[in-house]
Design a protein around this motif. Structure first.
Motif, PDB file in Angstrom:
ATOM      1  N   ILE A 154     -53.595  62.779  25.510  1.00  0.00           N
ATOM      2  CA  ILE A 154     -53.333  62.891  24.072  1.00  0.00           C
ATOM      3  C   ILE A 154     -54.474  62.276  23.271  1.00  0.00           C
ATOM      4  CG2 ILE A 154     -51.794  62.153  22.212  1.00  0.00           C
ATOM      5  CD1 ILE A 154     -49.492  62.321  24.212  1.00  0.00           C
ATOM      6  N   ALA A 230     -41.349  64.498  24.846  1.00  0.00           N
ATOM      7  CA  ALA A 230     -42.380  64.921  23.904  1.00  0.00           C
ATOM      8  C   ALA A 230     -41.901  66.090  23.037  1.00  0.00           C
ATOM      9  CB  ALA A 230     -43.648  65.312  24.661  1.00  0.00           C
ATOM     10  N   LEU A 234     -41.759  66.072  19.032  1.00  0.00           N
ATOM     11  CA  LEU A 234     -42.794  66.835  18.326  1.00  0.00           C
ATOM     12  C   LEU A 234     -42.348  68.206  17.844  1.00  0.00           C
ATOM     13  CD1 LEU A 234     -45.812  66.058  20.701  1.00  0.00           C
ATOM     14  CD2 LEU A 234     -45.308  64.987  18.500  1.00  0.00           C
ATOM     15  N   GLY A 275     -50.662  66.896  19.634  1.00  0.00           N
ATOM     16  CA  GLY A 275     -49.697  66.207  20.485  1.00  0.00           C
ATOM     17  C   GLY A 275     -49.059  67.140  21.498  1.00  0.00           C
ATOM     18  N   VAL A 279     -49.747  66.696  25.569  1.00  0.00           N
ATOM     19  CA  VAL A 279     -48.681  66.432  26.544  1.00  0.00           C
ATOM     20  C   VAL A 279     -48.599  67.564  27.561  1.00  0.00           C
ATOM     21  CG1 VAL A 279     -46.211  66.082  26.811  1.00  0.00           C
ATOM     22  CG2 VAL A 279     -47.399  65.029  24.905  1.00  0.00           C
TER      23      VAL A 279
END
Length: 383
Positions: A154, A230, A234, A275, A279
């Protein structure tokens, strides 16, 4: 020019299209429009991904009947080998294919829309390479724990994105300039990655090289948990901010007239896209072409104005699930042997970790798709 500052021809561009249904939540504090075709495409892609997941649980060198799969999944009983392969190997990899594909699809749609260039996907403009550099640094320096690799990926993607956007923002960010600078950064980062591999131990270099190709082989529940957390963090804000992408595509002047804070929206969407990309790369490596092709395929199927992050994400999930099934089943005799592809006779699933990485399959299919797109654009006179 009207009193609102929007020209009549521009008003036509933002007029709701046929088939769009307004949805209002929480006392109309949140409102958006759902296009029937977009919803249909998204549901169909999810159903296809679910079917591919079910098939991937059954097939393989050690075939498992659907009834035994259900018994292993819901009761944990039955044939001991079937329970192991279904619950510990095939299921986490199939789930990871769906989640990683969805993250790459949404990330690709964000960057293609922000740059107004269909080639500006994370793997083309250098974000995947930057994330890979950060992850390799962690692998060769600290041994490569899952959480540390994710953090390194990241941070690497974020630093690369800042660098690319700073270099491309002179006089405004233009799609062609962004792609060209991204390609240059990708070439330099790939050189850095190669250098890091030469300075690492043989074991670390081998692990990092297999990971660099992009693979789901050997991934377990720890990777699934990381990816799930994640996505929970996100994906919702990305989908909520996604409704502003079409307004940003119309230009800053019109977007401001429609009440969009352009700078904050771009920064927030860029961070979310990085992001998701970071990930995904940390979980499965820099899998190519999914982020490039998924938004374009979703756009062709939806035929709706602007970009749909939901459709791009579900299409990416279906694409990577199909590529994973092809790698593990149709190319079951191919394995990755010391930087080359070789043929072996697999008698059981013990060698599944060496099966052809899914990144090789997506690269081949993505290259064919890109050639087809360029051929179609040439035939229409747009190339």
């Amino acid at each position: 020019m009207t009193a609102t500052g929007i020209r009549p021809e521009e008003r036509e561009q933002v007029r709701p299209s046929a088939g769009a249904r307004p949805v209002r939540l929480w006392g109309e504090r949140l409102s958006f429009r759902l296009h029937r075709r977009t919803v249909s495409v998204s549901v169909a892609a999810l159903v296809l991904a679910a079917l591919l997941l079910a098939v991937s649980l059954c097939v393989g060198a050690y075939a498992v009947a659907p009834g035994e799969v259900a018994e292993a999944l819901f009761h944990g009983t039955g044939d001991r080998l079937a329970v192991h392969f279904v619950n510990e190997e095939r299921l986490p990899q199939a789930l990871l294919a769906i989640m990683v594909g969805g993250a790459l699809g949404v990330s690709g749609a964000i960057f293609q829309s922000l740059s107004r260039n269909p080639l500006a996907s994370p793997d083309v403009i250098g974000f995947n390479s930057g994330a890979a550099t950060g992850a390799i640094l962690v692998i060769v320096t600290f041994g490569g724990a899952a959480g540390a690799v994710a953090t390194g990926a990241i941070l690497g993607g974020l630093v690369t994105a800042v660098l690319v956007f700073l270099l491309a923002s002179r006089g405004g960010v233009h799609g062609v300039r962004l792609v060209l600078i991204g390609l240059g950064c990708t070439a330099m980062l790939n050189s850095v990655n190669s250098y890091l591999l030469t300075r690492s131990s043989l074991n670390d270099a081998q692990n990092a090289h297999i990971w660099l190709v992009g693979t789901l082989n050997g991934r377990g529940w720890s990777s699934v948990e990381l990816m799930a957390v994640a996505l929970v963090v996100l994906l919702p804000p990305a989908l909520l901010l996604g409704r502003r992408l079409r307004m940003l595509e119309l230009g800053d002047e019109l977007a401001v007239g429609l009440g969009v804070e352009t700078n904050r929206s771009r920064i927030a969407l860029t961070v979310l896209g990085i992001g998701l990309c970071g990930v995904a790369v940390a979980s499965a490596g820099p899998i190519p072409f999914v982020a490039l092709a998924a938004p374009q395929i979703a756009g062709l199927l939806c035929r709706s104005p602007g970009v749909s992050l939901l459709a791009a994400g579900t299409t990416g999930a279906a694409l990577l699930s199909a590529a994973h099934l092809a790698s593990s089943q149709f190319f079951a005799g191919l394995v990755w042997l010391d930087d080359r592809i070789g043929f072996v006779n697999l008698v059981d699933d013990s060698q599944r970790n060496n099966l052809l990485p899914v990144g090789v399959t997506t690269a081949v299919l993505g290259g064919a798709y890109l050639a087809w797109v360029l051929f179609k654009r040439r035939g229409s006179g747009r190339a």
